[in-house]
Write an enzyme that holds these catalytic residues in place. Structure first.
Site, mmCIF file in Angstrom:
data_model
loop_
_atom_site.group_PDB
_atom_site.id
_atom_site.type_symbol
_atom_site.label_atom_id
_atom_site.label_comp_id
_atom_site.label_asym_id
_atom_site.label_seq_id
_atom_site.Cartn_x
_atom_site.Cartn_y
_atom_site.Cartn_z
ATOM 1 N N GLY A 1 41.579 16.856 -21.866
ATOM 2 C CA GLY A 1 40.850 17.909 -21.173
ATOM 3 C C GLY A 1 41.097 17.868 -19.683
ATOM 4 N N GLU B 1 41.600 11.865 -28.608
ATOM 5 C CA GLU B 1 41.254 13.270 -28.751
ATOM 6 C C GLU B 1 40.758 13.486 -30.179
ATOM 7 O OE1 GLU B 1 41.767 16.623 -27.002
ATOM 8 O OE2 GLU B 1 41.122 15.162 -25.508
ATOM 9 N N HIS C 1 29.080 27.615 -11.383
ATOM 10 C CA HIS C 1 30.213 26.903 -11.979
ATOM 11 C C HIS C 1 31.219 27.902 -12.550
ATOM 12 C CE1 HIS C 1 27.525 23.384 -11.847
ATOM 13 N NE2 HIS C 1 28.621 22.664 -11.958
ATOM 14 N N LYS D 1 32.107 26.748 -18.345
ATOM 15 C CA LYS D 1 30.976 25.825 -18.533
ATOM 16 C C LYS D 1 30.040 26.347 -19.609
ATOM 17 C CE LYS D 1 27.678 22.969 -16.003
ATOM 18 N NZ LYS D 1 28.186 21.745 -16.658
#
Length: 267
Positions: A10, A33, A154, A158
């Site tokens: 990520g 992962e 953000h 998010k």
């Protein structure tokens, strides 16, 4: 110090790989992962654009915890609970930057501090933790003629709102006032809501673009407003804080810690 990363492919995971590789006293030693990830089997360094490290991404999280000195976790609540239980099982350091946890999930993680060294931070940056302490002090000085509002923005990816950092700031404001946060938190307004209730701590949430994280605490009274603000320009500030937390915990006994402990800002 051997550090592993769960969710290493990520955005934060890749940043952590880079940060660990650039920090003395530690090394990237593994990453995992989920088994549905297209990155399984790839070199963790190549994925982070720092060159091959000879470490392939796997799905075996338990093996990761078994081999590492510390594991850094910016994943999702359900996964983080499972990871904390592995830290407890193997007596390892678990640095948690995951937000959006329910009270039940948080309780499960806290129990893992019996044998694991659990460090949690709603935000890993030095600046935000300083902001939290400032918020507490200002809230303690000002009476409830000053309304407290917390504004955060953000990026559009998010998934939780308000952000964990916004809630951290709200809890420190409540602590400064000596009130129960959950009893005074107003986390959303829509429609005919009536007048603002005196003493509440309000939250406003913005989402858009690629904003890493902006947080402002406003203390608003008649004819004056005090604002304290933190703006994150790059995720590297969170990666630096997480790696610092892992190194800080190296010789610490099992237990539950937070970033205030790491940064020496605890009351």
């Amino acid at each position: 110090m051997k550090i592993g990363i769960v969710g290493c492919a990520g955005r934060m995971g890749r940043m952590l790989v880079k940060q660990i590789s650039e920090t003395s006293g530690c090394t990237v030693a593994g990453g995992t992962e989920p088994d549905t990830s297209p990155f399984i089997g790839q070199d963790i360094g190549e994925l982070a654009n720092i060159g091959a490290l000879g470490i392939t991404i796997s799905t075996d999280t338990e093996h990761l915890f078994e081999r590492m000195d510390a594991v850094i976790d910016f994943t999702a609540p359900v996964a983080t609970v499972a990871h904390a239980k592995l830290a407890e099982k193997y007596g390892k350091i678990h640095v948690i930057g995951t937000t959006g946890l329910t009270n039940e999930e948080q309780a499960e993680i806290s129990e893992c501090g019996n044998a694991g060294t659990i460090i949690q931070g709603a935000n890993m940056s030095l600046g935000v933790n300083l902001l939290a302490q400032l918020t507490k002090k200002v809230a303690a000085i000002l009476d409830d003629d000053f309304d407290i509002e917390i504004l955060e923005m953000h990026h559009h990816h998010k998934v939780d709102a308000p952000s964990g950092t916004a809630l951290l700031l709200g809890k420190y404001a409540a602590a400064g006032r000596g009130v129960d946060h959950d009893a005074v938190a107003d986390r959303g307004r829509d429609g005919i809501t009536g007048a603002r209730k005196k003493g509440d701590i309000g939250y406003a949430v913005l989402r858009g673009g690629n904003v890493v994280g902006d947080h402002t605490v406003l203390f608003a009274a008649e004819n004056e407003i005090i604002e304290v603000t933190h703006k994150a320009g790059d995720r590297s500030i969170f990666a630096r804080g997480a790696v610092r937390a892992a190194l800080w915990a190296k010789d610490k006994p099992a237990g539950n810690y937070d970033m205030m402990d790491v940064l020496g800002l605890s009351d």
